[in-house]
Design an enzyme around this catalytic site. Structure first.
Site, mmCIF file in Angstrom:
data_model
loop_
_atom_site.group_PDB
_atom_site.id
_atom_site.type_symbol
_atom_site.label_atom_id
_atom_site.label_comp_id
_atom_site.label_asym_id
_atom_site.label_seq_id
_atom_site.Cartn_x
_atom_site.Cartn_y
_atom_site.Cartn_z
ATOM 1 N N GLN A 225 0.836 -1.187 0.000
ATOM 2 C CA GLN A 225 0.000 0.000 0.000
ATOM 3 C C GLN A 225 0.879 1.248 0.000
ATOM 4 O O GLN A 225 1.992 1.258 0.531
ATOM 5 C CB GLN A 225 -0.902 0.007 1.240
ATOM 6 C CG GLN A 225 -1.763 -1.232 1.339
ATOM 7 C CD GLN A 225 -3.224 -0.905 1.604
ATOM 8 O OE1 GLN A 225 -3.635 0.242 1.571
ATOM 9 N NE2 GLN A 225 -3.998 -1.938 1.861
ATOM 10 N N HIS A 226 0.351 2.312 -0.613
ATOM 11 C CA HIS A 226 1.086 3.573 -0.663
ATOM 12 C C HIS A 226 1.137 4.174 0.735
ATOM 13 O O HIS A 226 0.147 4.158 1.467
ATOM 14 C CB HIS A 226 0.407 4.533 -1.631
ATOM 15 C CG HIS A 226 1.291 5.638 -2.097
ATOM 16 N ND1 HIS A 226 1.695 6.671 -1.283
ATOM 17 C CD2 HIS A 226 1.854 5.886 -3.315
ATOM 18 C CE1 HIS A 226 2.466 7.497 -1.962
ATOM 19 N NE2 HIS A 226 2.577 7.058 -3.201
ATOM 20 N N ALA A 227 2.295 4.732 1.082
ATOM 21 C CA ALA A 227 2.463 5.263 2.435
ATOM 22 C C ALA A 227 1.669 6.541 2.663
ATOM 23 O O ALA A 227 1.263 6.820 3.793
ATOM 24 C CB ALA A 227 3.937 5.519 2.717
#
Length: 394
Positions: A225-227
C-alpha cells in the site's frame, strides 16, 4: 544511422552500474570495448547459469559490446589499455577505490593528454569524503539511504527486488555522458564525471526525504500500500485474483465509491473526505473495500473500474510480464545471439526513430584478437607489427 555511431567507449566494468550505462550507449550505436580479466572476466558472468548456462545479469547488461581479455597488471597489458584509452571518446570505470588511478586512467591524467576526453567514474560513496575507501554493494546502499526503512511491512523491512542503487547510478552515468557529448560538440571540451551509488539512490529517495524533513516523521511501511495516498494498494477478488487500485484525486475517489463499490455515501463520509483523512483512517477504510472486492469476481470489478475510469493493474508475476500483451502488441521483443544460442530481449524504452542496436552478447575475449589487430599488434602475442592490416575506427 544511430545517434552515437562513431563514438567509441572503453569500459573497465563489472557487475551492474557501469555495464548498465555502457550498454545503453551501445544501444544508441556507440562502439563499446569491454575490458575483462583473463580467465574469469566480469564476475557478473558467474552470478547464475539461468540463461542456457549463462548469467541472467550478464546477458541483460552486455549485448552489443566487444569483449577484450586483457591482463592489465602486465606491462604489455597496460600498454594496450592506454592505447585503447587514447583512442576512445569516453572512458568508463567502476573498479575499486583508487584502481583507475593506479592503472594510469585517472580523469586528470587522461584529460591532460586529451581535453576532449570524457571520463566517467562510478564509485560507491564518492571519490573523497569519509567513506571513499569503503566497499559498496547495492543492498548496502539501499540500507544507508534509508530505502529499506521505507519498504516492507510494519514488522519487517524488505529490500527492493532489483539492483536499484546500481541501476540509478548507471542511469545517471548514461545521461551525464550524453550531456557531456553534447557539451563537447558545443565547446570542444570533454568532461570528468563522477557518479556514486549512494548519491544516485539518495536522490531517488527525495520525496520521502522531503516528507520526513517537513513532517518531522518518515512515511510508514504499509507493504504494497502507498504510504501517503489511500486507497492505493492491492485488494483480492472473489476468484483470488489481486487487483491493485490507485486513487489519485477526489473525482476518482467519488467514482470509485459510486461505480465500483456501490457505496456513494462513502465519498461524503467525514472519515474519508480527503486523502489525508483516508490515510489516517486506512484501518477503517481497507476492510470495507476488502469486503466488497471479496464478494465480486475480478472480471466484474475490472468492468466497473473501466467504467469509473479508475486506474488499476493486475499484480503480475515475472512470468506474466514475459507474456504481457502490451509487450507483444507493441512488438517489443527481439532475438539476440549469445555463445549459448539465441535469447529473447526487450528493445530499450528509448525510441529515437531508428531501432536500437540489439547486438550479440560477447563470449569472454571474443574480440581480443580483432582489437589487437586493429591496434597494429600481433593477435597472438600482442607485439607491435610493422604493417598492421587495419586501424582502430573511432
Amino acid at each position: 544511422m544511430l545517434p552515437l555511431d562513431g563514438i567509441t567507449v572503453l569500459s573497465l566494468e563489472h557487475a551492474v552500474a557501469a555495464p548498465f550505462a555502457s550498454r545503453q550507449l551501445a544501444d544508441l550505436g556507440a562502439r563499446v570495448i569491454k575490458i575483462e580479466r583473463p580467465g574469469g572476466g566480469d564476475f557478473a558472468r558467474h552470478y547464475d547459469e539461468a540463461v542456457n548456462g549463462l548469467s541472467s545479469y550478464f546477458v541483460w547488461l552486455n549485448r552489443s559490446k566487444e569483449s577484450v581479455e586483457l591482463d592489465v597488471k602486465t606491462d604489455s597489458g597496460r600498454e594496450v589499455l592506454h592505447e585503447l584509452a587514447d583512442r576512445a571518446d569516453v572512458v568508463i570505470q567502476n573498479l575499486g577505490p583508487g584502481a583507475a588511478d593506479r592503472l594510469g586512467l585517472g580523469a586528470d591524467r587522461l584529460r591532460a593528454r586529451d581535453p576532449r576526453k570524457i571520463v566517467v567514474n562510478i564509485t560507491g560513496w564518492g571519490s573523497d569524503g569519509p567513506w571513499q575507501d569503503r566497499k559498496a554493494y547495492d543492498l548496502l546502499v539501499q540500507c544507508e539511504t534509508g530505502l529499506l526503512s521505507l519498504t516492507g511491512t510494519p514488522d519487517d523491512v524488505v529490500k527492493v527486488g532489483v539492483s536499484i542503487a546500481d541501476i540509478a547510478a548507471g542511469m545517471y552515468a548514461f545521461s551525464a555522458t550524453l550531456a557531456a557529448l553534447f557539451q563537447r560538440e558545443v565547446t570542444g571540451e570533454g568532461a570528468s564525471i563522477e557518479i556514486s551509488l549512494f548519491e544516485a539512490l539518495a536522490e531517488w529517495v527525495g520525496q520521502p526525504a522531503h516528507f520526513t524533513a517537513g513532517a518531522g516523521r518518515q512515511p510508514g511501511r504499509f507493504g504494497a500500500q502507498h504510504a501517503t495516498i489511500a486507497p492505493y494498494g492491492p485488494y483480492v477478488a472473489d476468484d483470488d485474483h489481486t487487483l491493485f487500485i490507485a486513487i489519485q484525486n477526489e473525482p476518482e475517489w467519488e467514482r470509485f465509491c459510486d461505480v465500483v463499490l456501490g457505496r456513494p455515501e462513502l465519498a461524503r463520509d467525514v472519515r474519508f473526505a480527503s486523502n489525508s483523512l483516508r490515510v489516517a483512517n486506512r484501518d477503517l477504510l481497507n476492510p470495507i473495500i476488502t469486503s466488497i472486492f471479496g464478494q465480486n469476481r475480478s472480471s466484474e470489478l475490472v468492468s466497473r473500474l473501466n467504467i469509473a475510469r479508475v486506474a488499476y493493474a493486475g499484480v503480475n508475476t515475472v512470468a506474466e510480464l514475459l507474456e504481457h500483451p502490451v509487450l507483444s502488441g507493441r512488438d517489443r521483443w527481439r532475438e539476440v545471439s549469445t555463445e549459448a544460442g539465441p535469447i529473447r530481449a526487450l528493445l530499450p524504452p528509448m525510441n529515437l526513430g531508428a531501432e536500437a542496436r540489439m547486438g550479440d552478447v560477447p563470449a569472454l575475449g571474443q574480440h581480443t584478437a580483432q582489437i589487437l589487430d586493429e591496434l597494429g599488434r600481433d593477435p597472438i602475442t600482442g607485439v607491435k607489427v610493422t604493417n598492421p592490416s587495419t586501424s582502430l575506427e573511432i
